[in-house]
Design an enzyme around this catalytic site. Structure first.
Site, PDB file in Angstrom:
ATOM      1  N   GLY A 133      29.927  33.539   3.388  1.00 20.58           N
ATOM      2  CA  GLY A 133      29.835  32.862   2.089  1.00 20.58           C
ATOM      3  C   GLY A 133      28.894  33.611   1.155  1.00 20.58           C
ATOM      4  O   GLY A 133      28.856  34.843   1.143  1.00 20.58           O
ATOM      5  N   SER A 134      28.099  32.853   0.410  1.00 22.52           N
ATOM      6  CA  SER A 134      27.280  33.460  -0.653  1.00 22.52           C
ATOM      7  C   SER A 134      26.226  34.444  -0.143  1.00 22.52           C
ATOM      8  O   SER A 134      25.740  35.270  -0.919  1.00 22.52           O
ATOM      9  CB  SER A 134      26.597  32.369  -1.461  1.00 22.52           C
ATOM     10  OG  SER A 134      27.576  31.590  -2.088  1.00 22.52           O
ATOM     11  N   THR A 135      25.842  34.353   1.123  1.00 20.63           N
ATOM     12  CA  THR A 135      24.848  35.313   1.624  1.00 20.63           C
ATOM     13  C   THR A 135      25.416  36.740   1.600  1.00 20.63           C
ATOM     14  O   THR A 135      24.659  37.708   1.626  1.00 20.63           O
ATOM     15  CB  THR A 135      24.383  34.970   3.061  1.00 20.63           C
ATOM     16  OG1 THR A 135      25.523  34.837   3.896  1.00 20.63           O
ATOM     17  CG2 THR A 135      23.576  33.687   3.104  1.00 20.63           C
ATOM     18  N   LYS A 173      26.910  37.979  -0.919  1.00 18.22           N
ATOM     19  CA  LYS A 173      26.829  38.500  -2.301  1.00 18.22           C
ATOM     20  C   LYS A 173      25.792  39.617  -2.428  1.00 18.22           C
ATOM     21  O   LYS A 173      25.846  40.424  -3.349  1.00 18.22           O
ATOM     22  CB  LYS A 173      26.511  37.361  -3.276  1.00 18.22           C
ATOM     23  CG  LYS A 173      27.690  36.429  -3.486  1.00 18.22           C
ATOM     24  CD  LYS A 173      27.338  35.194  -4.269  1.00 18.22           C
ATOM     25  CE  LYS A 173      28.547  34.252  -4.333  1.00 18.22           C
ATOM     26  NZ  LYS A 173      28.188  32.912  -4.787  1.00 18.22           N
TER      27      LYS A 173
END
Lengths: 566, 107
Positions: A280-282, A284
């Site tokens: 997920g966002s980690t 990015k």
């Protein structure tokens, strides 16, 4: 008459001497070999050297795995005198049913185990029964004095002390040793004479990078989080970002290595290295690092995300909130999906793939534990039309928690990709260091300038306005990133709307990192966001860990010394 | 006359030597028995030591220590915010303090 007697007597004496001579010839020449073998068997006692595995200690020398000497019960079926009454008494002493005990006694033969590695009081009870044909042999039993603590790192052994998991399996070559035989002389009454040989052979000892205190803090907080969020599973890894030394690693569900058979195989899995999840966002951070390294963006480059959604290959991806125009730093701070995808599109799939691989995604980290998986990221030619909208926000990628922690450690340490490891040294039984397993060279994969820039960006995530506010530690700055990822429903093959993975990964103190840590909570109930579920766990562990390590608080840590006049 | 004295002496010496050899041999065997008994004791003690070491490691585990101390003694894990770290001084602090004071009084 006297002469006749003298002849008979002398003849008898001569024959007697001759008989003795013949007997001596038989004993000393003809039967010498057979008799000397027989004598040897009677005078020499042969015993196996006791082979004992080396012990496992934490980085401060606290024992985590050692050996106990317990007695095992065997029987000699040919000489066994065990009636029904005796069988009942024996079974009662062993707290078992008589038929279970009797099933272990074969009809013939000279040796069979009845029970292995009995507790001392059980062995005493059996000895008091004085049953003929039963005997005891001392055997080593592996014992893990801290119970469940660090079980996924230590692993466990089988009944024959064969390694089955964890460090026990990975470092078996060092821990085990070879045995052999030792010979004792003994007299007619069976008393043995000293052989002067040590009857015990010990394996080498293994020193872990784990700190029992930190491991305890991690496991305590992980248990609290499991209860608080009624989660299906959870993992936490704490690492020294500069050396790759794992300071603590815990998973839930867990097990007690003293009785590993009492739980299911899945509970014994070291999820931190064997299970992949969509980060997920980690993830990015990889897009961010690539864009800075490739000069696609700077920390103050503006991105218009005011629409609140973006189209990628016919699929619309939205932000949680509409943000307007954000700087690059704010895209990461607020975890904007639209902003990240926009950056990803600017970078292009080749460069995204290149940096993901460079930062170790889809590659094993090389940790010295069995069962590590590599995860995966598809090569650009296999990306679908929607991949450019999914990969920059951490979908269509599978990584282990350890891989993600390693990426963030590279930011913490100035751009170096460390090799995580759990063993620091191998020590011989007499205390000599046989092998030091610390890496001498570490490869720099991104520039220190990029690492510094990104460190500042990650600090803003934990500041006011960031998604990871609840990870902040009083007295020190934290740098990190939250992650909330959906889990694919295996039945529908679509993302589940109920099941999520919440995570937070970062390091502390941000400017002088001592600890890098990842918290991953699988399927929390009630809340789903990494900033709400995982970030507080990070904060609670970091707070206590910094206190345990006696690390002073940031700039304000030192008070002005009091001046005491005479 | 000399052989009359030497002969019994030689015989006595030989007998004494023979006796000495037997005596020494018996002592060596006794020592070996003693050593063997001591080795058995050593094995027992080592076994006991291993059990005690395991018990000690188990008792000193953080979970048990924290549970016992917080329950019985009222100890708590230190709150980092309330811990004050004082920088190490090269000289002894009271000496430096008094010197500073003297300087202030007599410039």
């Amino acid at each position: 008459m006297n002469k006749k007697r003298a002849v008979i007597l002398s003849t008898a004496i001569v024959f007697s001497f001759f008989a003795v001579y013949l007997r001596l010839t038989d004993l000393m020449i003809l039967s010498h070999k057979r008799l000397s073998e027989k004598a040897k068997l009677q005078h020499i006692k042969v015993e196996d050297i006791h082979v004992r595995r080396g012990i496992i200690v934490d980085r401060r020398g606290r024992e985590l795995a050692l050996n106990l000497e317990l007695e095992s019960l065997y029987c000699d079926p040919e000489n066994l005198k065990l009636d029904n009454e005796g069988a009942k008494k024996l079974a009662s002493a062993m707290s078992k049913e008589p038929k279970i005990v009797l099933a272990k006694v074969p009809a013939e033969g000279r040796f069979a185990w009845i029970a292995r590695k009995l507790e001392d009081d059980t062995a005493e009870k059996i000895k008091e029964l004085h049953i003929k044909g039963l005997g005891f042999l001392t055997e080593a039993k592996r014992f893990y004095p801290k119970g469940e603590l660090a079980s996924h790192i230590l692993g466990f052994v089988g009944v024959e002390n064969q390694p089955l998991e964890g460090v026990e399996l990975r470092y078996d070559t060092y821990l085990k040793t070879t045995g052999g035989k030792v010979f004792f002389r003994r007299d007619a009454s069976g008393r043995t004479l000293s052989s002067g040989v040590d009857i015990e052979a010990k394996g080498n000892n293994v020193v872990l990078t784990i700190d029992e205190g930190l491991q305890y803090l991690v496991e305590k907080e992980l248990d609290k989080a499991m209860v608080r969020w009624r989660a299906a599973a959870a993992s936490v890894i704490m690492m020294d970002p500069f050396t790759g030394e794992i300071l603590a690693l815990a998973n839930r569900p867990s097990y007690n290595p003293n009785s590993p058979g009492s739980v299911s195989i899945s509970d014994r899995r070291n999820r931190a290295i064997t299970d992949c999840y969509e980060p997920g966002s980690t993830f990015k951070i990889i897009i961010g690092v690539a864009s800075i390294e490739e000069k696609v963006a700077k920390h103050d480059t503006l991105f218009d995300v005011s629409k609140g959604s973006i189209d990628a290959g016919g699929k619309t991806i939205r932000d949680v909130h509409k943000y307007g125009i954000l700087t690059f730093k704010e895209v990461i701070q607020k975890s904007s999906n639209v902003g990240s995808i926009t950056i990803g599109m600017k970078l292009g799939k080749e460069r995204i793939y290149k940096y993901a691989k460079l930062l170790g995604i889809g590659e094993k980290t090389g940790i010295d534990l069995p069962g590590e998986v590599s995860g995966w990221i598809r090569p650009p030619e296999k990306w679908s039309g929607t991949s450019i909208g999914a990969i920059p926000i951490g979908q269509e990628v599978a990584a282990t928690p350890l891989q993600m922690l390693r990426v963030y450690s590279a930011i913490a340490n100035g751009g170096f990709l460390v090799r995580p490891h759990v063993v620091s040294e191998i020590i011989s039984p007499d205390g000599q260091v046989l092998s030091s397993l610390r890496d001498k060279e570490v490869k720099q994969i991104i520039s220190s300038k990029t690492a510094e820039t990104f460190k500042d960006i990650l600090k803003s995530v934990v500041e006011e306005g960031g998604t990871g506010r609840s990870a902040s530690v009083e007295g020190d700055e934290v740098a990190g990133k939250t992650g909330t990822a959906q889990i694919i429903n295996p039945k529908t093959k679509r993302y589940s709307k109920e099941k999520y993975v919440s995570s937070f990964v970062g390091f502390v103190p941000a400017d002088n990192p001592r600890l890098a840590m990842i918290v991953v909570i699988y399927e929390p109930k009630g809340q789903i966001y990494g900033g709400v579920v995982a970030a507080p766990v990070f904060r609670d562990i970091a707070n206590q860990a910094l206190s345990y390590l006696n690390i002073p608080r940031g700039k304000d840590a030192y008070e002005t010394p009091l001046l005491v006049a005479k | 006359m000399v052989s009359f004295i030497i002969k019994p002496l030689v015989i006595a010496f030989l007998l004494f030597s023979l006796f000495g050899l037997v005596w020494l041999r018996s002592h060596v065997v006794t020592l070996e028995y003693n050593l063997s008994d001591l080795e058995k004791k050593k094995i027992e003690c080592l076994k006991e030591r291993k059990m005690l070491l395991a018990a000690k490691a188990n008792i000193l585990s953080f979970g048990k220590v924290e549970a016992s101390l917080s329950k019985n003694q009222g100890f708590v894990f230190p709150d980092r915010i309330r811990v004050i770290h004082v920088k190490k001084q090269k000289e002894s602090l009271p000496y430096k303090a008094s010197l500073d004071k003297k300087r202030l009084i007599k410039p």
